[in-house]
Design a protein around this motif. Structure first.
Motif, PDB file in Angstrom:
ATOM      1  N   GLN A  48       0.545  -1.333  -0.066  1.00 17.92           N
ATOM      2  CA  GLN A  48       0.381  -0.599  -0.138  1.00 17.92           C
ATOM      3  C   GLN A  48       1.065   0.867   0.382  1.00 17.92           C
ATOM      4  OE1 GLN A  48      -2.295  -0.163   3.655  1.00 17.92           O
ATOM      5  NE2 GLN A  48      -4.145   2.268   2.359  1.00 17.92           N
ATOM      6  N   THR A  49       2.024   1.300   0.547  1.00 16.54           N
ATOM      7  CA  THR A  49       2.645   2.519   1.110  1.00 16.54           C
ATOM      8  C   THR A  49       2.998   2.724  -0.307  1.00 16.54           C
ATOM      9  OG1 THR A  49       2.163   2.210   3.614  1.00 16.54           O
ATOM     10  CG2 THR A  49       4.718   3.212   2.162  1.00 16.54           C
ATOM     11  N   GLY A  50       4.472   2.033  -0.851  1.00 19.78           N
ATOM     12  CA  GLY A  50       5.050   1.778  -2.095  1.00 19.78           C
ATOM     13  C   GLY A  50       4.290   2.280  -3.036  1.00 19.78           C
ATOM     14  N   LEU A 102       1.151  -5.367 -10.610  1.00 21.08           N
ATOM     15  CA  LEU A 102      -0.524  -5.077 -10.141  1.00 21.08           C
ATOM     16  C   LEU A 102       0.286  -2.815 -10.615  1.00 21.08           C
ATOM     17  CD1 LEU A 102      -2.682  -4.634  -9.335  1.00 21.08           C
ATOM     18  CD2 LEU A 102      -1.832  -4.292  -7.291  1.00 21.08           C
ATOM     19  N   ALA A 103       1.895  -2.915  -9.979  1.00 19.30           N
ATOM     20  CA  ALA A 103       2.100  -1.627  -9.941  1.00 19.30           C
ATOM     21  C   ALA A 103       2.674  -1.005 -11.308  1.00 19.30           C
ATOM     22  CB  ALA A 103       3.287  -1.798  -8.326  1.00 19.30           C
ATOM     23  N   ALA A 128       1.730   3.309 -10.995  1.00 24.91           N
ATOM     24  CA  ALA A 128       2.908   3.315 -10.016  1.00 24.91           C
ATOM     25  C   ALA A 128       4.469   3.983 -10.384  1.00 24.91           C
ATOM     26  CB  ALA A 128       2.460   2.914  -8.680  1.00 24.91           C
ATOM     27  N   VAL A 129       4.556   3.327 -10.921  1.00 25.20           N
ATOM     28  CA  VAL A 129       5.933   2.773 -11.636  1.00 25.20           C
ATOM     29  C   VAL A 129       6.483   3.129 -13.192  1.00 25.20           C
ATOM     30  CG1 VAL A 129       6.499   2.101  -9.405  1.00 25.20           C
ATOM     31  CG2 VAL A 129       5.829  -0.051 -11.518  1.00 25.20           C
ATOM     32  N   THR A 143      -6.875  -1.938   3.866  1.00 22.37           N
ATOM     33  CA  THR A 143      -5.123  -2.014   3.929  1.00 22.37           C
ATOM     34  C   THR A 143      -4.521  -2.703   2.625  1.00 22.37           C
ATOM     35  OG1 THR A 143      -4.770  -3.541   5.629  1.00 22.37           O
ATOM     36  CG2 THR A 143      -4.932  -1.426   5.927  1.00 22.37           C
ATOM     37  N   GLY A 144      -3.581  -3.055   2.304  1.00 20.66           N
ATOM     38  CA  GLY A 144      -3.464  -3.855   1.341  1.00 20.66           C
ATOM     39  C   GLY A 144      -2.769  -2.783   0.306  1.00 20.66           C
ATOM     40  N   ARG A 145      -1.985  -3.956  -1.135  1.00 23.81           N
ATOM     41  CA  ARG A 145      -2.185  -2.688  -2.666  1.00 23.81           C
ATOM     42  C   ARG A 145      -3.260  -2.452  -2.795  1.00 23.81           C
ATOM     43  NH1 ARG A 145       0.529  -7.401  -2.567  1.00 23.81           N
ATOM     44  NH2 ARG A 145       3.290  -7.827  -2.950  1.00 23.81           N
TER      45      ARG A 145
END
Length: 328
Positions: free
Chosen positions: A12-14, A42-43, A48-49, A133-135
């Protein structure tokens, strides 16, 4: 040229950090790494990346800034794995709540030509009541208008600290500079004590006498009081965070025990007025905190505590600043 950022740990944070940075592609290029291929995929799908690299040392080879969004028990080994591949003046940032031990590990394992900075991300006020929480709970604005604790060992170059502070600005948050012992002390009350209290309540009730009936009627109050130690809590991480911050944690637990004893004594002695006063003080304290947290205007509360400057000002004078000026 954009600053090369590597995020290690795509939970979640990353992923939230990556999503927050996605709107600044002229400033940063983000590479993601996780031990699970599915997290990397997923990211990338979420945007996100910009790229992923499943080879841990390879993921940091060209990075100016490395963010470790991983549990505390994985930090030391990760430092050791990436150390040989860090380029000159790379800044390594861990995001766990315990800094004294992390700083010691960094000194022992990271090369002298790199720099360690500690950072504690804080969830934005709008998400305080969220329990997911979680991804899948990653959000671009998860840390918006919040305050990140930033700490670094003595002698850390100002430019390394500024680079991290600039990145926090891009995320939409501000930094509060603290020395490492202060950061560890603050995190006891802000994070560890709530988790330990939730764990203690669970241990005091689950499978204890009467639990077979209690579990059927436990409602919102029980859920709220135990939510700090939720289903995604990492028992190993909490154990290590507590043990590596032992002196501060013991001090915090002693304060909590004293407060509980005072409540117990008032109840046992039938001191109605004293109980009402304690409860009203607690209610007002929480109400004031929530109001201040929602506004996020800490300069109006305590000017000396928080560095709150505009993103424009933050970007001047560091790698991010030079990149912005060059691209702007």
């Amino acid at each position: 040229m954009p600053v090369q950022v590597t995020i290690i740990g795509l939970g979640q944070t990353g992923i939230s950090l990556g999503l927050a940075l996605a709107g600044h592609k002229d400033k940063v290029f983000v590479t993601g790494h996780d031990k699970e291929y599915s997290a990397e995929r997923l990211a990338k799908q979420k945007g996100a990346v910009d790229a992923t690299n499943h080879n841990l040392p390879g993921s940091v080879e060209n990075a100016d800034l490395i963010l470790l969004a991983i549990p505390v028990h994985a930090v030391r080994d990760t430092f050791r794995y990436i150390a040989p591949d860090l380029k000159k003046d790379a800044v390594v940032v861990d995001l766990c709540p315990v800094k004294a031990e992390a700083a010691k590990w960094a000194k022992e394992t990271l090369p002298a030509h790199s720099h360690y900075v500690g950072l504690v991300p804080v969830t934005g006020a709008v998400y305080l009541r969220e329990t997911e929480t979680g991804r899948d709970a990653a959000r671009a604005d998860l840390f918006s208008r919040s305050v990140f604790l930033l700490s670094a060992p003595p002698g850390t170059p100002g430019e390394a600290i500024k680079l991290v502070s600039d990145l926090v600005g891009l995320i939409g948050a501000t930094t509060m500079i603290a020395d490492i012992p202060e950061s560890d002390g603050l995190m006891v009350s802000a994070r560890l004590l709530p988790q330990l209290t939730s764990a203690a309540l669970l241990n005091a009730t689950v499978d204890q006498p009467g639990w077979q009936e209690v579990r059927k009627v436990a409602g919102r109050a029980y859920f709220s009081a135990t939510s700090a130690f939720g289903e995604d809590s990492d028992a190993v991480a909490l154990s290590m965070s507590s043990l590596h911050n032992r002196e501060n944690v013991v001090h915090g637990l002693n304060r909590l025990i004293t407060a509980l004893i005072e409540l117990r004594d008032d109840i046992e002695d039938g001191k109605e007025d004293s109980l009402k006063e304690r409860f009203e003080s607690a209610r007002k304290g929480r109400e004031t905190w929530l109001t201040q947290r929602g506004k996020g205007d800490w300069l109006g509360v305590e000017k000396a505590s928080v560095e709150k400057i505009s993103v424009m000002e933050q970007l001047l004078g560091s790698k991010l600043g030079r990149s912005r000026k060059k691209n702007g």
